[in-house]
Design a protein around this motif. Structure first.
Motif, mmCIF file in Angstrom:
data_model
loop_
_atom_site.group_PDB
_atom_site.id
_atom_site.type_symbol
_atom_site.label_atom_id
_atom_site.label_comp_id
_atom_site.label_asym_id
_atom_site.label_seq_id
_atom_site.Cartn_x
_atom_site.Cartn_y
_atom_site.Cartn_z
ATOM 1 N N ASN A 161 9.832 76.435 48.225
ATOM 2 C CA ASN A 161 9.246 76.520 49.565
ATOM 3 C C ASN A 161 8.971 77.970 49.934
ATOM 4 O O ASN A 161 7.894 78.299 50.436
ATOM 5 C CB ASN A 161 10.190 75.934 50.611
ATOM 6 N N TYR A 165 5.205 79.256 50.845
ATOM 7 C CA TYR A 165 4.836 79.642 52.215
ATOM 8 C C TYR A 165 4.908 81.155 52.422
ATOM 9 O O TYR A 165 5.052 81.621 53.549
ATOM 10 C CB TYR A 165 5.702 78.879 53.220
ATOM 11 N N ASP A 189 12.628 84.736 53.052
ATOM 12 C CA ASP A 189 11.289 85.106 52.570
ATOM 13 C C ASP A 189 10.551 85.890 53.639
ATOM 14 O O ASP A 189 10.952 85.896 54.807
ATOM 15 C CB ASP A 189 10.495 83.860 52.139
ATOM 16 N N TYR A 207 7.752 65.549 57.603
ATOM 17 C CA TYR A 207 7.312 66.467 58.666
ATOM 18 C C TYR A 207 6.818 67.770 58.038
ATOM 19 O O TYR A 207 7.507 68.403 57.248
ATOM 20 C CB TYR A 207 8.451 66.778 59.641
ATOM 21 N N ARG A 208 5.590 68.141 58.351
ATOM 22 C CA ARG A 208 5.027 69.398 57.849
ATOM 23 C C ARG A 208 4.425 70.168 58.994
ATOM 24 O O ARG A 208 3.787 69.582 59.868
ATOM 25 C CB ARG A 208 3.898 69.124 56.855
ATOM 26 N N VAL A 209 4.602 71.487 58.970
ATOM 27 C CA VAL A 209 4.005 72.302 60.022
ATOM 28 C C VAL A 209 2.501 72.358 59.812
ATOM 29 O O VAL A 209 1.716 72.162 60.733
ATOM 30 C CB VAL A 209 4.604 73.733 59.995
ATOM 31 N N SER A 214 0.690 72.451 52.959
ATOM 32 C CA SER A 214 1.687 71.733 52.176
ATOM 33 C C SER A 214 1.014 70.989 51.018
ATOM 34 O O SER A 214 1.463 71.045 49.874
ATOM 35 C CB SER A 214 2.436 70.751 53.074
ATOM 36 N N GLY A 219 3.112 70.055 47.947
ATOM 37 C CA GLY A 219 4.305 69.561 48.645
ATOM 38 C C GLY A 219 4.255 68.064 48.906
ATOM 39 O O GLY A 219 3.183 67.483 49.065
ATOM 40 N N THR A 220 5.439 67.446 48.966
ATOM 41 C CA THR A 220 5.502 66.015 49.275
ATOM 42 C C THR A 220 5.973 65.787 50.711
ATOM 43 O O THR A 220 5.928 64.672 51.204
ATOM 44 C CB THR A 220 6.513 65.298 48.347
ATOM 45 N N GLY A 221 6.464 66.850 51.357
ATOM 46 C CA GLY A 221 6.994 66.688 52.710
ATOM 47 C C GLY A 221 8.405 66.111 52.715
ATOM 48 O O GLY A 221 8.951 65.783 53.765
ATOM 49 N N LEU A 224 12.792 69.217 52.079
ATOM 50 C CA LEU A 224 13.899 69.641 52.953
ATOM 51 C C LEU A 224 14.792 68.473 53.374
ATOM 52 O O LEU A 224 15.980 68.669 53.606
ATOM 53 C CB LEU A 224 13.358 70.370 54.183
HETATM 54 P P1 ADP Z 1 6.718 70.347 51.787
HETATM 55 O O1 ADP Z 1 6.657 69.519 50.558
HETATM 56 O O2 ADP Z 1 5.584 70.097 52.726
HETATM 57 O O3 ADP Z 1 6.961 71.806 51.525
HETATM 58 P P2 ADP Z 1 9.434 70.286 52.880
HETATM 59 O O4 ADP Z 1 10.235 69.127 53.352
HETATM 60 O O5 ADP Z 1 9.973 71.082 51.743
HETATM 61 O O6 ADP Z 1 7.981 69.735 52.590
HETATM 62 O O7 ADP Z 1 9.231 71.269 54.125
HETATM 63 C C1 ADP Z 1 8.758 70.735 55.362
HETATM 64 C C2 ADP Z 1 7.858 71.727 56.065
HETATM 65 O O8 ADP Z 1 8.637 72.855 56.514
HETATM 66 C C3 ADP Z 1 6.770 72.327 55.172
HETATM 67 O O9 ADP Z 1 5.619 71.503 55.142
HETATM 68 C C4 ADP Z 1 6.505 73.662 55.880
HETATM 69 O O10 ADP Z 1 5.606 73.457 56.960
HETATM 70 C C5 ADP Z 1 7.867 74.049 56.448
HETATM 71 N N1 ADP Z 1 8.578 75.017 55.584
HETATM 72 C C6 ADP Z 1 9.572 74.752 54.702
HETATM 73 N N2 ADP Z 1 10.031 75.880 54.136
HETATM 74 C C7 ADP Z 1 9.314 76.893 54.659
HETATM 75 C C8 ADP Z 1 9.329 78.330 54.494
HETATM 76 N N3 ADP Z 1 10.170 78.938 53.644
HETATM 77 N N4 ADP Z 1 8.443 79.058 55.222
HETATM 78 C C9 ADP Z 1 7.589 78.459 56.104
HETATM 79 N N5 ADP Z 1 7.535 77.120 56.307
HETATM 80 C C10 ADP Z 1 8.388 76.347 55.597
#
Ligand code: ADP
Length: 264
Positions: A161, A165, A189, A207-209, A214, A219-221, A224
């Motif tokens: 991640n 990002y 980071d 949930y994705r920002v 992503s 990414g699969t969302g 985390l």
């Molecule tokens: P994804 O597969 O979309 O990365 P995650 O569950 O790993 O899904 O993370 C969820 C969301 O959290 C990501 O889509 C991203 O928007 C945000 N995110 C996770 N880690 C970071 C990071 N290190 N910096 C910025 N945004 C992050």
């Protein structure tokens, strides 16, 4: 069972006793809604790559096969989308096994530095290829009791991640420190950061920002959500701090040794 019972109550009137059981309908409805949302999300996430694979395969069968350049381009898309499906199904199966509490932790006593180095090794080439720096700081090697494969999964998810990002030229740092009975991991980071209103939700499934970002990074969302569960089954805690445009820090804390008699 989707039921949240409040304490049963014994009521007696005219010598006749009745046990009244209250059901908290709000909690039941909320759980049902969560389950419905999850099924809708999974269906959507599966449908997108499948539609793409079918569409490009059909175009190839309809004649595009004759042009080698188009053929290569379409096959690349089919390949990438198949990989996405594979990752998604892998993550879903992982999540299902963790959430159904069927996950059996294979606890081992290992040196923290060798475990972290082995995780870092699998990702450092990708980090370098993206023009980022990755530094690992471990004060002094010490032993921890964890499931090495699951622990590596936690570290790799957080590092990938951080890599995805963070723009080119940025840096990722992994700090490990020891306290009397616990140890702490910090993944920092210098990336895009997470807006404060999104922070409380990033551990939710799907949930994705930024959806496009992503998807582009594969990414699969679910990463985390999986990390959070894996941290919890190790009796650990995870916290996140972030500033948009500056970067993000995930802080994790675990007991040095697992309490085999306690919960979890
Ligand atoms: P994804 O597969 O979309 O990365 P995650 O569950 O790993 O899904 O993370 C969820 C969301 O959290 C990501 O889509 C991203 O928007 C945000 N995110 C996770 N880690 C970071 C990071 N290190 N910096 C910025 N945004 C992050």
């Amino acid at each position: 069972m989707l039921e949240a019972n409040l304490a049963p109550m014994w009521v007696e009137k005219n010598g006749v006793g009745v046990v009244i059981v209250f059901h908290d309908l709000t909690a039941i409805r909320r759980l049902e809604q969560l389950r419905r949302d999850f099924v809708a999300n999974v269906s959507h996430e599966l449908k997108t790559p499948i539609t793409s694979i079918l569409g490009f395969a059909e175009t190839l069968l309809d004649g595009a096969l004759k042009d080698p350049d188009t053929c290569r381009e379409f096959l690349k898309i089919i390949h990438d989308e198949s990989l996405r499906l594979q990752r998604l199904i892998g993550d879903l199966l992982d999540l299902a096994s963790i959430e159904s509490k069927k996950l059996h932790l294979n606890l081992k006593t290992v040196f923290v530095d060798s475990l972290i180095q082995s995780a870092v090794k699998t990702i450092e080439d990708q980090v370098r290829a993206k023009g980022q720096r990755l530094e690992v700081h471990i004060e002094e090697p010490f032993e921890i009791e964890v499931d090495p494969d699951r622990f590596r999964q936690i570290i790799l998810n957080l590092l990938s991640n951080a890599m995805n990002y963070t723009p080119q030229g940025g840096s990722i740092t992994l700090d490990v420190s020891r306290e009397p009975h616990r140890f702490r991991l910090k993944v920092t980071d210098t990336g895009v950061g997470i807006p404060p209103e999104d922070l409380p939700r990033i551990f939710e499934r799907f949930y994705r920002v930024d959806k496009a970002r992503s998807r582009d990074s594969g990414g699969t969302g679910l990463g985390l959500a999986i990390v959070k569960h894996l941290v919890e089954v190790h009796n650990g805690e995870i916290d996140v701090k972030s500033k948009v445009g500056t970067g993000t820090t995930f802080t994790l804390s675990f007991p040095l040794k697992q309490d085999r008699d306690g919960p979890g």
